[in-house]
Enzyme design. Structure first.
Site, PDB file in Angstrom:
ATOM      1  N   CYS A  16      -0.977   3.776  -6.455  1.00 56.96           N
ATOM      2  CA  CYS A  16      -1.668   3.170  -5.457  1.00 56.96           C
ATOM      3  C   CYS A  16      -1.818   1.637  -6.030  1.00 56.96           C
ATOM      4  O   CYS A  16      -2.184   1.456  -7.176  1.00 56.96           O
ATOM      5  CB  CYS A  16      -3.218   3.792  -5.471  1.00 56.96           C
ATOM      6  SG  CYS A  16      -4.361   3.019  -4.618  1.00 56.96           S
TER       7      CYS A  16
ATOM      8  N   CYS B 244       0.814  -1.284  -0.116  1.00 60.05           N
ATOM      9  CA  CYS B 244       0.044  -0.248   0.128  1.00 60.05           C
ATOM     10  C   CYS B 244       0.981   1.272   0.081  1.00 60.05           C
ATOM     11  O   CYS B 244       1.704   1.230   0.761  1.00 60.05           O
ATOM     12  CB  CYS B 244      -0.690   0.005   1.293  1.00 60.05           C
ATOM     13  SG  CYS B 244      -1.858   1.400   1.567  1.00 60.05           S
TER      14      CYS B 244
HETATM   15  N1  DGL Z   1      -3.918   0.436  -2.081  1.00 59.86           N
HETATM   16  C1  DGL Z   1      -3.705   1.492  -1.430  1.00 59.86           C
HETATM   17  C2  DGL Z   1      -2.402   2.374  -1.763  1.00 59.86           C
HETATM   18  O1  DGL Z   1      -1.555   1.811  -2.359  1.00 59.86           O
HETATM   19  C3  DGL Z   1      -5.000   2.207  -1.193  1.00 59.86           C
HETATM   20  C4  DGL Z   1      -5.084   3.601  -0.319  1.00 59.86           C
HETATM   21  C5  DGL Z   1      -6.562   3.669   0.266  1.00 59.86           C
HETATM   22  O2  DGL Z   1      -6.905   2.837   0.924  1.00 59.86           O
HETATM   23  O3  DGL Z   1      -6.847   4.975   0.076  1.00 59.86           O
HETATM   24  O4  DGL Z   1      -2.322   3.589  -1.517  1.00 59.86           O
END
Ligand code: DGL
Length: 278
Positions: free
Chosen positions: A195, A85
């Site tokens: 993301c 993440c």
């Molecule tokens: N997969 C997360 C990232 O890479 C998403 C973050 C979120 O939940 O806003 O930032």
């Protein structure tokens, strides 16, 4: 001797799982890359969907969630932790590395590789507010050649639509168009996906931006780094212990979207998905 007893007594630290966490289902894009490169490894994936999106939370809230996930994975004896993440990495990885002994692999938007590839000297980045506002992102951006312009766009709402299983909805198309058209107008030739949820949007993004703009994400780099750190620390599972690798996914909300995403996954690895609180 029962199978359970055999596994328990014959397991070495190398056989323990790679722990992976994300705010939701997006980190499965990283899970796939890790599996491709490290097929003998077991994995334990935490989808903290109950708390998604992380991107609009404060730094302190993101840090507390990252600590909660880390401690859960450590209780399950994971040998390494992949923070799949960008938002959690950019807000919490320094703290995690300073406070826990296990190795951590993080993911950051690939603006540096993009800066080497751009011809128009303009790169676009789509990421969460939490990532774009983080000190770590600011630090990384400050190192980029000053000639290069970085067009930042917060992908507000995208994670929620993905978590809700609305990948191919009209709502998604409209939102993506509203984010990407202004970037195209600024002449970007590289688009960084900052993301881990966004690689699932590549077909939709491609149909909006056309064939010429490069889409860059960090998934493969994270898998390579995981392999390198496991090798450096003598923790690669070579499969020599004859214990089959296992892939377990834990999710703290409804599992339907996760089930669908993994069904479409080209790796077709045997896995279990369990709804549970953590
Ligand atoms: N997969 C997360 C990232 O890479 C998403 C973050 C979120 O939940 O806003 O930032």
């Amino acid at each position: 001797m029962s199978r359970f007893f055999f596994i328990f007594t014959h397991m070495k630290y190398k056989d323990f799982a790679i722990g992976i966490f994300d705010s939701g289902v997006g980190g499965t894009s990283i899970w796939s890359e890790i599996n491709l490169l490290l097929p003998n490894e077991s994995t334990l994936y935490l989808s903290d969907s109950k708390n998604a999106p992380y991107g609009e939370k404060s730094k302190e809230e993101i840090l507390q969630l990252a600590i909660k996930n880390t401690e859960y994975l450590l209780d399950q004896q994971c040998k390494i932790i992949v923070v799949a993440c960008n938002t959690a990495t950019t807000n919490a990885i320094r703290y995690l590395r300073a406070h826990y002994k296990v190795p951590f692999i993080g993911i950051e938007p690939a603006i540096k590789p993009a800066s080497f590839q751009t011809k128009t000297n303009t790169i676009g980045i789509l990421a969460t507010q939490g990532t774009l506002n983080s000190e770590l992102f600011e630090h990384t951006s400050s190192k980029i050649d000053k000639e290069i312009r970085i067009v930042e766009q917060i992908g507000k709402g995208l994670v929620e639509l993905i978590e809700g299983g609305k990948l191919y909805s009209q709502e998604m198309t409209t939102l993506l168009q509203s984010y990407l058209h202004p970037m195209l107008a600024q002449n970007i030739d590289c688009l960084v996906l900052g993301c881990t949820h966004y690689p699932y949007l590549i077909p939709q993004i491609r149909s909006i931006i056309g064939p010429r703009i490069q889409i860059i994400d960090s998934g493969q780099a994270v898998a390579k780094q995981t392999k390198k750190i496991l090798a450096d620390t003598g923790l690669v599972n070579t499969g020599g212990n004859k214990i089959e690798s296992s892939h377990e996914f834990l999710i703290n909300s409804n599992k339907d979207t996760l089930v669908e995403l993994l069904k479409e996954n080209k790796l077709k690895k045997q896995h279990t998905i369990r709804e549970t609180d953590f």
